[in-house]
Scaffold this active site. Structure first.
Site, PDB file in Angstrom:
ATOM      1  N   ASP A  83       0.833  -1.387  -0.188  1.00 14.75           N
ATOM      2  CA  ASP A  83       0.063  -0.368   0.048  1.00 14.75           C
ATOM      3  C   ASP A  83       1.034   0.956   0.127  1.00 14.75           C
ATOM      4  OD1 ASP A  83       0.612  -0.571   3.222  1.00 14.75           O
ATOM      5  OD2 ASP A  83      -0.692   1.277   3.620  1.00 14.75           O
TER       6      ASP A  83
ATOM      7  N   ASP B 202       5.896   0.240   3.564  1.00 13.71           N
ATOM      8  CA  ASP B 202       6.579  -1.018   4.301  1.00 13.71           C
ATOM      9  C   ASP B 202       6.449  -1.379   3.776  1.00 13.71           C
ATOM     10  OD1 ASP B 202       2.793  -1.236   3.632  1.00 13.71           O
ATOM     11  OD2 ASP B 202       2.944  -0.765   5.910  1.00 13.71           O
TER      12      ASP B 202
ATOM     13  N   TYR C 108      -5.656   0.094   8.859  1.00  8.48           N
ATOM     14  CA  TYR C 108      -7.262   0.591   8.194  1.00  8.48           C
ATOM     15  C   TYR C 108      -8.303   0.315   8.568  1.00  8.48           C
ATOM     16  CZ  TYR C 108      -3.185   2.159   4.594  1.00  8.48           C
ATOM     17  OH  TYR C 108      -2.619   2.504   3.898  1.00  8.48           O
TER      18      TYR C 108
ATOM     19  N   GLU D 157       6.240   9.452   2.880  1.00  9.91           N
ATOM     20  CA  GLU D 157       5.422   8.566   2.957  1.00  9.91           C
ATOM     21  C   GLU D 157       4.078   7.994   1.597  1.00  9.91           C
ATOM     22  OE1 GLU D 157       4.132   3.827   4.202  1.00  9.91           O
ATOM     23  OE2 GLU D 157       3.917   6.099   5.544  1.00  9.91           O
TER      24      GLU D 157
END
Length: 494
Positions: free
Chosen positions: A77, A80, A231, A471
């Site tokens: 995603d 990571d 999430y 990120e």
């Protein structure tokens, strides 16, 4: 020496880029190409021979072994090495919607690349719904993964598989997966009708799972520890049911989904939280999508969705009496919570989509004190797109690899560690810390990645540890593909 002068010197001497550089020309076509290329850097699984981001290698090849099933493929995603089904499905829906609305404006090779990016996701999503009354919602334990700074190719952390079996609910992930597969069926309909049929058939089945067993996936105790706080379903599962039904209606033209939207709008909260759109809250996008039926076909039973869409558009217009979206001094849409550019890219996209729908029927939006034209909606979208590409107080492109000045130290494991091509020796979980803590630029440029973006003061520090700003995520990029496709073909709103 004033604050702006100090900021200028700080950025030059410590971060190697020069702020306050006005972009005299924005190359939207180049940005479009790079925004799609980014997804190749996020790939999990066995990489094909035509892989263009060469510093990546194969990873996650045993994913699914715990269930004796193949769960390889899909996308990580963000920075990571976890595959979260909820944001991955939303990413897929947005890539497909980008192609549906603006694919005809893309150069043929970029349309092909966009379809390849969609299929890398849909092939995986089909695997997640391949077993009756079960949906695989995640691969990888994020708490263990996040304790390591490790290349995906070296991954030796637990590849835990998170599955939801009926009658346990996963209406949010299943509803979004239905939307992704249905939207993708439309994207593939003309180029691969057999695959489109497979996608649509699976969308119908997974929507039934979502609707029959209602509830949030993160309410399941065995899922919560893996999905949260990353999430979690914070906004409720009801919007995904409507969103999934809306895409099934659009893709199939089946009247049963029209009835679903007519009959469940009030009970599932279609009038609630209408000013949000992202991986967790689908309301604004839902209302834009459903409005097409009202505008094109005078489907007045869906008028409440269009009223909510109009209301949201009005909140985005600074001169409107109902404007209440926050902007930075430099003009960027800003919402607190991190990864702010996800809001700028999703909102830019739906501004352009709604402008397209309005244009087809020569309509405007009544914002009380003014009538807002499609041109004005496109102008608002262009301001956000141009800000991201460099027309901002720092003169910095927030897309990596675009222009001469872009973030060098993004929060991304694969980008910040030596590539397996240059350093084939294994780098263990904690041994990557020296690269995380380094002040050097990342050795591998993740071309096309859009970072979380600046703070509410328009300042970006290029700090790898500041993941909220540095990120990249797939769901920041996905709607931007559609926005860039539009502006590459139409640089000046009209």
């Amino acid at each position: 020496m004033g604050p702006s002068s100090l900021l200028f010197l700080y950025l030059i001497f410590f971060h190697g880029f020069s702020p306050l550089v006005e972009s005299s020309y924005l190359d939207y076509a180049d940005a479009l190409s790079k925004s799609i290329l980014f997804f190749e850097g996020q790939r999990s699984g066995f990489l094909p021979q035509d892989q263009r981001i060469g510093w990546r290698g194969n990873s996650g090849l045993s994913d699914g072994w715990m269930y004796n099933t193949d769960l390889t493929g899909g996308y990580y995603d963000a920075g990571d090495n976890v595959k979260f089904g909820f944001p991955m499905a939303f990413t897929t829906t947005m890539l497909a919607w980008s192609v549906i609305e603006f694919g005809d404006l893309m150069p043929p090779n970029e349309l092909r690349n966009a379809l390849v990016a969609i299929r890398w996701a849909t092939d995986y999503l089909l695997k997640t719904v391949s077993q009756t009354n079960r949906i695989f919602v995640q691969v990888g334990d994020p708490n263990i993964d996040h304790s390591c700074w490790e290349r995906p190719e070296d991954m030796d952390t637990a590849r835990s598989v998170y599955a939801v079996d009926a009658p346990n609910p996963a209406s949010d992930v299943a509803g979004e997966t239905a939307a992704a597969l249905a939207a993708s069926s439309m994207a593939f309909r003309s180029v691969d009708p057999g695959y489109a049929d497979t996608l649509l058939g699976n969308a119908v089945q997974v929507f039934q799972f979502a609707d029959n067993f209602r509830g949030a996936y993160s309410d399941n105790a065995h899922i919560r520890d893996g999905a949260c706080p990353f999430y979690c379903d914070f906004s409720g599962y009801q919007d995904e049911l409507l969103w999934g039904a809306a895409w099934l209606r659009r893709a199939s033209q089946d009247n049963s989904y029209l009835s679903y939207l007519e009959n469940n709008g009030k009970t599932l909260g279609a009038d609630d939280n209408i000013n949000e759109f992202g991986w967790d809250n689908k309301h604004a996008g839902l209302n834009i999508l459903v409005s097409k039926e009202v505008l094109d076909g005078n489907m007045y039973t869906l008028e409440s969705y269009k009223a909510s869409a109009d209301s949201f558009m009005c909140t985005l217009i600074p001169d409107s009496s109902s404007s209440h979206i926050e902007y930075t001094p430099g003009g960027l849409i800003y919402k607190p919570g991190g990864s702010n550019l996800q809001h700028a890219t999703t909102i830019s996209f739906i501004l352009l989509v709604y402008a397209k729908y309005l244009d087809r029927t020569s309509q405007t939006v009544n914002c009380g004190n003014e009538f807002v034209s499609p041109v004005l909606l496109r102008t608002q979208a262009k301001k956000q797109v141009d800000y991201i590409l460099g027309e901002n107080p720092m003169g910095l492109s927030y897309m990596v690899g675009y222009s001469n000045y872009f973030p060098q130290r993004i929060h991304h494991r694969g980008s910040s560690l030596p590539s397996v091509k240059d350093h084939p020796e294994f780098i263990a979980c904690k041994d990557g810390s020296i690269y995380f803590n380094s002040t050097n630029p990342n050795p591998n440029v993740l071309v096309g990645a859009i970072v979380g973006g600046p703070g509410e003061d328009d300042v970006y520090g290029d700090d790898r540890a500041d993941f909220r700003k540095s990120e990249p995520t797939t769901y920041i990029n996905a709607p931007f593909v559609g926005a860039l496709a539009y502006f590459a073909a139409h640089p000046n709103p009209s």
